[in-house]
Design a protein around this motif. Structure first.
Motif, PDB file in Angstrom:
ATOM      1  N   HIS A  86       0.813  -1.216   0.000  1.00 47.94           N
ATOM      2  CA  HIS A  86       0.000   0.000   0.000  1.00 47.94           C
ATOM      3  C   HIS A  86       0.851   1.273   0.000  1.00 47.94           C
ATOM      4  CE1 HIS A  86      -3.965  -1.966   1.583  1.00 47.94           C
ATOM      5  NE2 HIS A  86      -3.503  -2.519   0.482  1.00 47.94           N
ATOM      6  N   ARG A  87       2.130   1.121  -0.354  1.00 51.86           N
ATOM      7  CA  ARG A  87       2.995   2.302  -0.393  1.00 51.86           C
ATOM      8  C   ARG A  87       3.716   2.373  -1.738  1.00 51.86           C
ATOM      9  NH1 ARG A  87       6.850  -0.546   3.842  1.00 51.86           N
ATOM     10  NH2 ARG A  87       8.207  -1.716   2.418  1.00 51.86           N
ATOM     11  N   ARG A  88       4.199   3.548  -2.043  1.00 52.96           N
ATOM     12  CA  ARG A  88       4.917   3.749  -3.289  1.00 52.96           C
ATOM     13  C   ARG A  88       6.231   2.985  -3.287  1.00 52.96           C
ATOM     14  NH1 ARG A  88       5.344   4.555  -7.194  1.00 52.96           N
ATOM     15  NH2 ARG A  88       6.168   6.560  -7.857  1.00 52.96           N
ATOM     16  N   SER A  89       6.507   2.329  -4.401  1.00 51.60           N
ATOM     17  CA  SER A  89       7.728   1.551  -4.526  1.00 51.60           C
ATOM     18  C   SER A  89       8.039   1.365  -6.000  1.00 51.60           C
ATOM     19  CB  SER A  89       7.559   0.180  -3.852  1.00 51.60           C
ATOM     20  OG  SER A  89       8.584  -0.705  -4.252  1.00 51.60           O
ATOM     21  N   ALA A  90       9.273   1.614  -6.388  1.00 50.42           N
ATOM     22  CA  ALA A  90       9.665   1.450  -7.791  1.00 50.42           C
ATOM     23  C   ALA A  90       9.939  -0.004  -8.146  1.00 50.42           C
ATOM     24  CB  ALA A  90      10.903   2.292  -8.091  1.00 50.42           C
ATOM     25  N   ASP A  91       9.977  -0.874  -7.150  1.00 52.14           N
ATOM     26  CA  ASP A  91      10.217  -2.288  -7.468  1.00 52.14           C
ATOM     27  C   ASP A  91       9.214  -3.224  -6.781  1.00 52.14           C
ATOM     28  OD1 ASP A  91      11.053  -2.277  -4.833  1.00 52.14           O
ATOM     29  OD2 ASP A  91      12.939  -3.326  -5.224  1.00 52.14           O
ATOM     30  N   TRP A  92       8.040  -2.679  -6.447  1.00 55.49           N
ATOM     31  CA  TRP A  92       6.993  -3.484  -5.806  1.00 55.49           C
ATOM     32  C   TRP A  92       7.574  -4.279  -4.628  1.00 55.49           C
ATOM     33  CZ3 TRP A  92       2.148  -2.761  -5.503  1.00 55.49           C
ATOM     34  CH2 TRP A  92       1.363  -2.370  -6.598  1.00 55.49           C
ATOM     35  N   ASP A  93       8.196  -3.560  -3.690  1.00 56.82           N
ATOM     36  CA  ASP A  93       8.802  -4.259  -2.557  1.00 56.82           C
ATOM     37  C   ASP A  93       7.775  -4.810  -1.580  1.00 56.82           C
ATOM     38  OD1 ASP A  93       7.955  -1.977  -1.212  1.00 56.82           O
ATOM     39  OD2 ASP A  93       9.972  -1.291  -0.679  1.00 56.82           O
ATOM     40  N   GLY A  94       6.485  -4.540  -1.825  1.00 56.24           N
ATOM     41  CA  GLY A  94       5.451  -5.177  -1.019  1.00 56.24           C
ATOM     42  C   GLY A  94       5.233  -6.632  -1.375  1.00 56.24           C
ATOM     43  N   VAL A  95       5.784  -7.070  -2.512  1.00 53.54           N
ATOM     44  CA  VAL A  95       5.722  -8.486  -2.892  1.00 53.54           C
ATOM     45  C   VAL A  95       6.868  -9.207  -2.185  1.00 53.54           C
ATOM     46  CG1 VAL A  95       5.731 -10.138  -4.792  1.00 53.54           C
ATOM     47  CG2 VAL A  95       4.802  -7.839  -5.150  1.00 53.54           C
ATOM     48  N   GLU A  96       6.551 -10.200  -1.384  1.00 56.03           N
ATOM     49  CA  GLU A  96       7.574 -10.889  -0.601  1.00 56.03           C
ATOM     50  C   GLU A  96       8.271 -11.939  -1.470  1.00 56.03           C
ATOM     51  OE1 GLU A  96       5.303 -12.131   2.908  1.00 56.03           O
ATOM     52  OE2 GLU A  96       6.240 -10.455   3.956  1.00 56.03           O
ATOM     53  N   ARG A  97       9.080 -11.455  -2.386  1.00 56.67           N
ATOM     54  CA  ARG A  97       9.747 -12.341  -3.339  1.00 56.67           C
ATOM     55  C   ARG A  97      10.737 -13.284  -2.665  1.00 56.67           C
ATOM     56  NH1 ARG A  97       9.252  -7.377  -6.511  1.00 56.67           N
ATOM     57  NH2 ARG A  97      11.069  -6.603  -5.382  1.00 56.67           N
ATOM     58  N   THR A  98      11.458 -12.781  -1.658  1.00 58.96           N
ATOM     59  CA  THR A  98      12.440 -13.629  -0.981  1.00 58.96           C
ATOM     60  C   THR A  98      11.747 -14.785  -0.271  1.00 58.96           C
ATOM     61  OG1 THR A  98      13.962 -11.771  -0.694  1.00 58.96           O
ATOM     62  CG2 THR A  98      14.264 -13.674   0.754  1.00 58.96           C
ATOM     63  N   LEU A 103       8.452 -10.783 -12.236  1.00 59.61           N
ATOM     64  CA  LEU A 103       9.474 -10.823 -13.288  1.00 59.61           C
ATOM     65  C   LEU A 103      10.547  -9.814 -12.907  1.00 59.61           C
ATOM     66  CD1 LEU A 103       7.282 -11.195 -16.491  1.00 59.61           C
ATOM     67  CD2 LEU A 103       8.219 -12.942 -14.966  1.00 59.61           C
ATOM     68  N   HIS A 104      11.334 -10.230 -11.921  1.00 52.80           N
ATOM     69  CA  HIS A 104      12.268  -9.362 -11.189  1.00 52.80           C
ATOM     70  C   HIS A 104      13.553 -10.148 -10.949  1.00 52.80           C
ATOM     71  CE1 HIS A 104      13.959  -7.419  -7.583  1.00 52.80           C
ATOM     72  NE2 HIS A 104      13.287  -6.331  -7.922  1.00 52.80           N
ATOM     73  N   PRO A 105      14.700  -9.490 -10.876  1.00 49.51           N
ATOM     74  CA  PRO A 105      15.958 -10.208 -10.639  1.00 49.51           C
ATOM     75  C   PRO A 105      15.956 -11.084  -9.394  1.00 49.51           C
ATOM     76  CG  PRO A 105      16.422  -7.969 -11.351  1.00 49.51           C
ATOM     77  CD  PRO A 105      14.924  -8.050 -11.164  1.00 49.51           C
ATOM     78  N   ASP A 106      15.176 -10.729  -8.364  1.00 51.58           N
ATOM     79  CA  ASP A 106      15.122 -11.544  -7.146  1.00 51.58           C
ATOM     80  C   ASP A 106      14.658 -12.968  -7.428  1.00 51.58           C
ATOM     81  OD1 ASP A 106      15.930  -9.387  -5.658  1.00 51.58           O
ATOM     82  OD2 ASP A 106      13.980  -9.009  -4.729  1.00 51.58           O
ATOM     83  N   LEU A 107      13.895 -13.163  -8.502  1.00 47.83           N
ATOM     84  CA  LEU A 107      13.345 -14.485  -8.814  1.00 47.83           C
ATOM     85  C   LEU A 107      13.926 -15.039 -10.110  1.00 47.83           C
ATOM     86  CD1 LEU A 107       9.592 -13.985  -7.818  1.00 47.83           C
ATOM     87  CD2 LEU A 107      11.442 -15.021  -6.493  1.00 47.83           C
ATOM     88  N   GLN A 108      15.050 -14.503 -10.525  1.00 49.00           N
ATOM     89  CA  GLN A 108      15.689 -14.991 -11.743  1.00 49.00           C
ATOM     90  C   GLN A 108      16.035 -16.469 -11.600  1.00 49.00           C
ATOM     91  OE1 GLN A 108      19.110 -12.736 -12.890  1.00 49.00           O
ATOM     92  NE2 GLN A 108      19.361 -13.783 -14.846  1.00 49.00           N
ATOM     93  N   GLY A 109      15.742 -17.251 -12.629  1.00 45.60           N
ATOM     94  CA  GLY A 109      16.040 -18.676 -12.616  1.00 45.60           C
ATOM     95  C   GLY A 109      14.984 -19.545 -11.973  1.00 45.60           C
ATOM     96  N   CYS A 110      13.910 -18.927 -11.465  1.00 53.32           N
ATOM     97  CA  CYS A 110      12.875 -19.698 -10.766  1.00 53.32           C
ATOM     98  C   CYS A 110      11.787 -20.222 -11.699  1.00 53.32           C
ATOM     99  CB  CYS A 110      12.225 -18.847  -9.677  1.00 53.32           C
ATOM    100  SG  CYS A 110      13.268 -18.533  -8.246  1.00 53.32           S
TER     101      CYS A 110
END
Length: 202
Positions: A71-83, A131-138
């Protein structure tokens, strides 16, 4: 910003199902990413494919959203718990191990008890910001639901209103801007393997 690239082709839902079936026939477990702007129709496509492709299970993006971050501004959608998604689900699934994870419970506003992902040959993951580097190769296959940002926002607001939710301020001040910035920074459309246009979008 990654270099811009052009996905190889547009695909119908039937094309996507066929491509997933091909992958499923060559490996024990297949992971498919379905992404797009908020409101584009990711969940609808995931449900269609889950009902079409044998041996599928679905992981909802909403289960890995941090309620404050989303619910906050983020240039990389850091609200998505990719890790957390990567470590709890994607990596053990790809290793062929049982997957135990915790969904975010939007009623209690906290993580739910641990549950086990159904054993399946295909895992569909539909979410913003994956579709972010944090999940590359997944992912073995990545699909972009190709609806432009303005149209996706209109669709999303209409969906929320029909469900009794007034999220207009979030759409205008947060979600559309986050999608715009994420696209400019990471080019998820260009990184996807296939593009899909919903039938109800001209």
């Amino acid at each position: 910003m990654p270099p811009l690239s052009v996905p190889s082709q547009r695909a119908t839902a039937a094309d996507l199902a066929s491509r997933i079936e091909q992958l499923r026939s060559t490996q024990p477990r297949t992971v498919v990413a379905i992404s797009g702007y908020a409101g584009s129709g990711k969940s609808t496509l995931a449900k269609t494919l889950a009902a079409t492709v044998e041996g599928c299970t679905r992981l909802r993006g909403d289960d890995f959203l941090d309620p404050t971050g989303s619910h906050r501004r983020s240039a990389d959608w850091d609200g998505v718990e990719r890790t957390r998604m990567r470590h709890e689900v994607l990596e053990p699934y790809r290793r062929g191990e049982p997957v135990r994870f915790r969904r975010f419970d939007w009623h209690t506003r906290e993580l739910a008890p641990v549950e086990e992902l159904p054993d399946a040959e295909v895992l569909l993951v539909d979410a913003i910001g994956i579709l972010h580097p944090d999940l590359q190769g997944c992912f073995d296959l990545s699909i972009w639901v190709d609806v432009d940002l303005e149209t996706a926002g209109v669709r999303g607001r209409q969906r929320d209103r029909s469900g009794g939710h007034d999220h207009d301020r979030l759409w205008t001040e947060v979600w559309l801007l986050n999608d715009r910035d994420f696209a400019a920074r990471f080019d998820p459309r260009g990184q996807a393997d296939l593009l899909y246009v919903p039938e109800d979008v001209s």
